[in-house]
Design an enzyme around this catalytic site. Structure first.
Site, PDB file in Angstrom:
ATOM      1  N   ASN A  71       0.807  -1.220   0.000  1.00 36.02           N
ATOM      2  CA  ASN A  71       0.000   0.000   0.000  1.00 36.02           C
ATOM      3  C   ASN A  71       0.844   1.275   0.000  1.00 36.02           C
ATOM      4  O   ASN A  71       1.694   1.473   0.870  1.00 36.02           O
ATOM      5  CB  ASN A  71      -0.918  -0.009   1.240  1.00 36.02           C
ATOM      6  CG  ASN A  71      -2.095   0.919   1.090  1.00 36.02           C
ATOM      7  OD1 ASN A  71      -2.467   1.279  -0.027  1.00 36.02           O
ATOM      8  ND2 ASN A  71      -2.696   1.307   2.206  1.00 36.02           N
ATOM      9  N   TYR A 114      -7.193   7.859  12.767  1.00 32.13           N
ATOM     10  CA  TYR A 114      -7.186   6.695  11.890  1.00 32.13           C
ATOM     11  C   TYR A 114      -8.589   6.194  11.485  1.00 32.13           C
ATOM     12  O   TYR A 114      -9.408   5.879  12.347  1.00 32.13           O
ATOM     13  CB  TYR A 114      -6.417   5.542  12.564  1.00 32.13           C
ATOM     14  CG  TYR A 114      -6.597   4.249  11.816  1.00 32.13           C
ATOM     15  CD1 TYR A 114      -6.032   4.092  10.552  1.00 32.13           C
ATOM     16  CD2 TYR A 114      -7.392   3.235  12.324  1.00 32.13           C
ATOM     17  CE1 TYR A 114      -6.244   2.941   9.834  1.00 32.13           C
ATOM     18  CE2 TYR A 114      -7.600   2.072  11.604  1.00 32.13           C
ATOM     19  CZ  TYR A 114      -7.025   1.948  10.356  1.00 32.13           C
ATOM     20  OH  TYR A 114      -7.251   0.809   9.627  1.00 32.13           O
ATOM     21  N   ASP A 159      -9.456  -1.103  16.357  1.00 31.19           N
ATOM     22  CA  ASP A 159      -8.053  -0.995  15.936  1.00 31.19           C
ATOM     23  C   ASP A 159      -7.429   0.260  16.561  1.00 31.19           C
ATOM     24  O   ASP A 159      -7.853   1.379  16.269  1.00 31.19           O
ATOM     25  CB  ASP A 159      -8.013  -0.896  14.395  1.00 31.19           C
ATOM     26  CG  ASP A 159      -6.619  -1.051  13.819  1.00 31.19           C
ATOM     27  OD1 ASP A 159      -5.647  -1.021  14.588  1.00 31.19           O
ATOM     28  OD2 ASP A 159      -6.515  -1.196  12.578  1.00 31.19           O
ATOM     29  N   HIS A 200      -4.352   1.019  16.079  1.00 29.40           N
ATOM     30  CA  HIS A 200      -3.401   1.448  15.038  1.00 29.40           C
ATOM     31  C   HIS A 200      -2.078   1.944  15.625  1.00 29.40           C
ATOM     32  O   HIS A 200      -1.569   3.014  15.248  1.00 29.40           O
ATOM     33  CB  HIS A 200      -4.037   2.483  14.102  1.00 29.40           C
ATOM     34  CG  HIS A 200      -3.711   2.224  12.663  1.00 29.40           C
ATOM     35  ND1 HIS A 200      -2.796   2.956  11.972  1.00 29.40           N
ATOM     36  CD2 HIS A 200      -4.160   1.287  11.800  1.00 29.40           C
ATOM     37  CE1 HIS A 200      -2.700   2.490  10.730  1.00 29.40           C
ATOM     38  NE2 HIS A 200      -3.523   1.461  10.605  1.00 29.40           N
ATOM     39  N   GLU A 235      -6.955  -4.511  18.337  1.00 28.98           N
ATOM     40  CA  GLU A 235      -5.910  -4.668  17.312  1.00 28.98           C
ATOM     41  C   GLU A 235      -4.791  -3.643  17.486  1.00 28.98           C
ATOM     42  O   GLU A 235      -5.060  -2.471  17.752  1.00 28.98           O
ATOM     43  CB  GLU A 235      -6.592  -4.487  15.953  1.00 28.98           C
ATOM     44  CG  GLU A 235      -5.674  -4.568  14.762  1.00 28.98           C
ATOM     45  CD  GLU A 235      -6.457  -4.446  13.470  1.00 28.98           C
ATOM     46  OE1 GLU A 235      -7.670  -4.771  13.446  1.00 28.98           O
ATOM     47  OE2 GLU A 235      -5.854  -4.010  12.474  1.00 28.98           O
ATOM     48  N   GLU A 290      -0.361  -7.053  11.080  1.00 27.43           N
ATOM     49  CA  GLU A 290      -0.583  -6.660   9.686  1.00 27.43           C
ATOM     50  C   GLU A 290       0.663  -6.056   9.048  1.00 27.43           C
ATOM     51  O   GLU A 290       0.726  -5.964   7.823  1.00 27.43           O
ATOM     52  CB  GLU A 290      -1.778  -5.712   9.567  1.00 27.43           C
ATOM     53  CG  GLU A 290      -1.587  -4.390  10.254  1.00 27.43           C
ATOM     54  CD  GLU A 290      -2.788  -3.467  10.105  1.00 27.43           C
ATOM     55  OE1 GLU A 290      -3.905  -3.906  10.366  1.00 27.43           O
ATOM     56  OE2 GLU A 290      -2.572  -2.307   9.725  1.00 27.43           O
ATOM     57  N   HIS A 305      -4.968  -9.778   7.506  1.00 31.89           N
ATOM     58  CA  HIS A 305      -5.191  -8.404   7.060  1.00 31.89           C
ATOM     59  C   HIS A 305      -5.960  -8.420   5.739  1.00 31.89           C
ATOM     60  O   HIS A 305      -5.649  -9.220   4.846  1.00 31.89           O
ATOM     61  CB  HIS A 305      -3.815  -7.764   6.842  1.00 31.89           C
ATOM     62  CG  HIS A 305      -3.831  -6.295   6.624  1.00 31.89           C
ATOM     63  ND1 HIS A 305      -3.058  -5.695   5.657  1.00 31.89           N
ATOM     64  CD2 HIS A 305      -4.496  -5.299   7.240  1.00 31.89           C
ATOM     65  CE1 HIS A 305      -3.246  -4.389   5.703  1.00 31.89           C
ATOM     66  NE2 HIS A 305      -4.107  -4.120   6.651  1.00 31.89           N
ATOM     67  N   GLU A 351     -10.637  -9.989   7.712  1.00 27.50           N
ATOM     68  CA  GLU A 351     -10.988  -8.594   7.410  1.00 27.50           C
ATOM     69  C   GLU A 351     -11.395  -8.534   5.938  1.00 27.50           C
ATOM     70  O   GLU A 351     -10.731  -9.122   5.081  1.00 27.50           O
ATOM     71  CB  GLU A 351      -9.765  -7.703   7.655  1.00 27.50           C
ATOM     72  CG  GLU A 351     -10.032  -6.231   7.449  1.00 27.50           C
ATOM     73  CD  GLU A 351      -8.798  -5.374   7.742  1.00 27.50           C
ATOM     74  OE1 GLU A 351      -7.665  -5.917   7.714  1.00 27.50           O
ATOM     75  OE2 GLU A 351      -8.967  -4.172   7.993  1.00 27.50           O
TER      76      GLU A 351
END
Ligand code: KDG
Ligand code: MG
Length: 408
Positions: free
Chosen positions: A37, A160, A215, A217, A241, A267, A317, A344
């Protein structure tokens, strides 16, 4: 049997998917996904400049040896760029193997262990009420599990995966305005004070059966993460997460000592060496590594087996940066893995995506039903691919209010 050619395509609807197609002298071809990504051109260059010239002439059935050849041959180990490139090759070789055997890839692992694989959707809101509407939307569609993220009162910017405005339902994952990232400003104290009660309210509103995920993050320090994991226990999360960045594996021990909230992590992992201690010491409950960044089906299946020995379940992920090819590879692992947890899910199902990657993997009532076509069960339409090209994009960076750089 020999590999005679391989091509890399970059582009797609709303994402720069990096798609690898490996051709053989017997007309059978295989497909792989190397999408990293917002850094998509890098695994593509690694494939084009180094790996593909070495692939030509090899026997595609020797997928294990080819994986070892590239991994050991690189000398410099691991890293997301290399592992995403190896991952695409490995997926394509399993695709070929399945087609040659005239079997879906899950049969080569040991066959189906379940009728369908539970997925979770992403609900998001600029504030808690906006998030409640978003959760209802997914519950009405039959999802049994939903990840929940919402704006925090007084937080200087949206954070996020949270939209700035009500009803936007936007994911702050890729901004195609260019490669210079936007800056989000983060305040840990406000988050710690607000989010536990918000999660408890979500549990009250949606009742005991909905599987609720959240999450963090990577935003918390180990002690803060332990405090948070303990504070959210009344919400009975399915998982919490990335409470801390996993480079510090001891942090997970600190969280475990203070809370029974299930922890999901991985992830950003590329290798078993990023998570063997977490798994063997039973410091996590779900392993999130992806077949793309994890180097393909071959090494990720080994991680799944190690995890199974320690009661750690899978939760691969599946952010929108994964193309339907790696999502299909994960679906085959999900269909087989005795220690499957959840998947996910954000990719399959848009008309543009289905046209570019035709497949009969089916999503129904919050479950993915794996394709029983030979190989991975996904195709790639090269004519359709001509509509798309690479678009520079970025995800935000995060700073604290005094300007200190923080974790996105
Ligand atoms: O590239 C970053 C995204 O993949 C990541 O932000 C998504 O955290 C994520 C998730 O859980 O899907
Ligand atoms: Mg995440």
């Amino acid at each position: 049997m020999k590999i005679i050619d391989a091509k890399v395509f970059i582009g797609g609807p709303a994402k720069n998917y990096v798609t690898l197609k490996i051709m053989t002298d017997q007309g059978v071809y295989g497909l792989g996904d190397a999408t990293l990504n917002n850094r998509e051109t890098l695994p593509a260059a690694y494939l084009q400049d180094y790996l593909i010239p070495n692939l030509i002439g090899l026997d595609p059935r020797r997928s294990e040896d080819i994986w070892q050849f590239f991994y050991r041959g690189a000398y410099f180990r691991r890293g997301p760029i290399a592992m995403a490139a190896f991952g695409a090759i490995d997926m394509a070789l399993w695709d070929i193997k399945g087609k040659l055997a005239n079997m879906p890839v899950y049969e080569l692992f040991g066959g189906l262990s379940r009728d369908g694989a539970m997925v979770y959707a992403h609900a998001t809101g600029s504030d808690l009420e906006d998030l409640m509407d978003s959760i209802s939307h997914y519950v009405e569609q039959g999802y049994k599990a939903v990840r929940v993220q919402c704006g925090i009162p007084g937080m200087p910017t949206a954070s996020y995966a949270v939209p700035e405005h009500k009803g936007e339902g936007k994911h702050y994952i890729t901004d195609f305005a260019g490669i210079r990232p936007k800056v989000e400003v983060w305040d840990t104290d406000k988050y710690l004070r607000y989010m536990p009660d918000a999660l408890a309210e979500i549990r009250d509103r949606f009742g005991p059966d909905l599987k609720i995920l959240h999450d963090v993050h990577h935003r918390l320090l180990p002690r803060e993460a332990a405090e948070f994991a303990k504070a959210v226990e009344p919400a009975r999360l399915f998982w919490l997460e990335d409470p801390t960045p996993a480079e510090d594996q001891n942090a997970l021990r600190m969280i475990r000592q203070h809370s029974t909230t299930p922890i999901a992590i991985g992830e950003v992992f590329n290798s078993v060496w990023d998570c063997n201690r977490l798994i063997e010491d039973e410091l996590i409950d779900f392993i999130r590594i992806a077949v793309t960044y994890g180097g393909g089906i071959t090494p990720v299946k080994r991680i799944v087996d190690l995890a199974g020995l320690h009661n750690v379940r899978t939760g691969f992920h599946g952010a929108p940066s994964h193309s339907p090819i790696s999502m299909a590879a994960q679906s085959h692992l999900n269909a087989w893995a005795p220690n499957f947890g959840i998947q996910e899910y954000l990719v399959l199902g848009t008309p543009e995506c289905d046209a570019l990657f035709p497949s009969d993997h089916r999503m129904d009532n919050g479950m993915i039903h794996v394709s029983d076509a030979p190989g991975l069960g996904v195709d790639f339409d090269e004519t359709e691919a001509k509509r798309y090209s690479y678009k520079p994009g970025s995800h935000p960076v995060v700073r604290l209010q005094d300007g200190t750089m923080w974790n996105y």
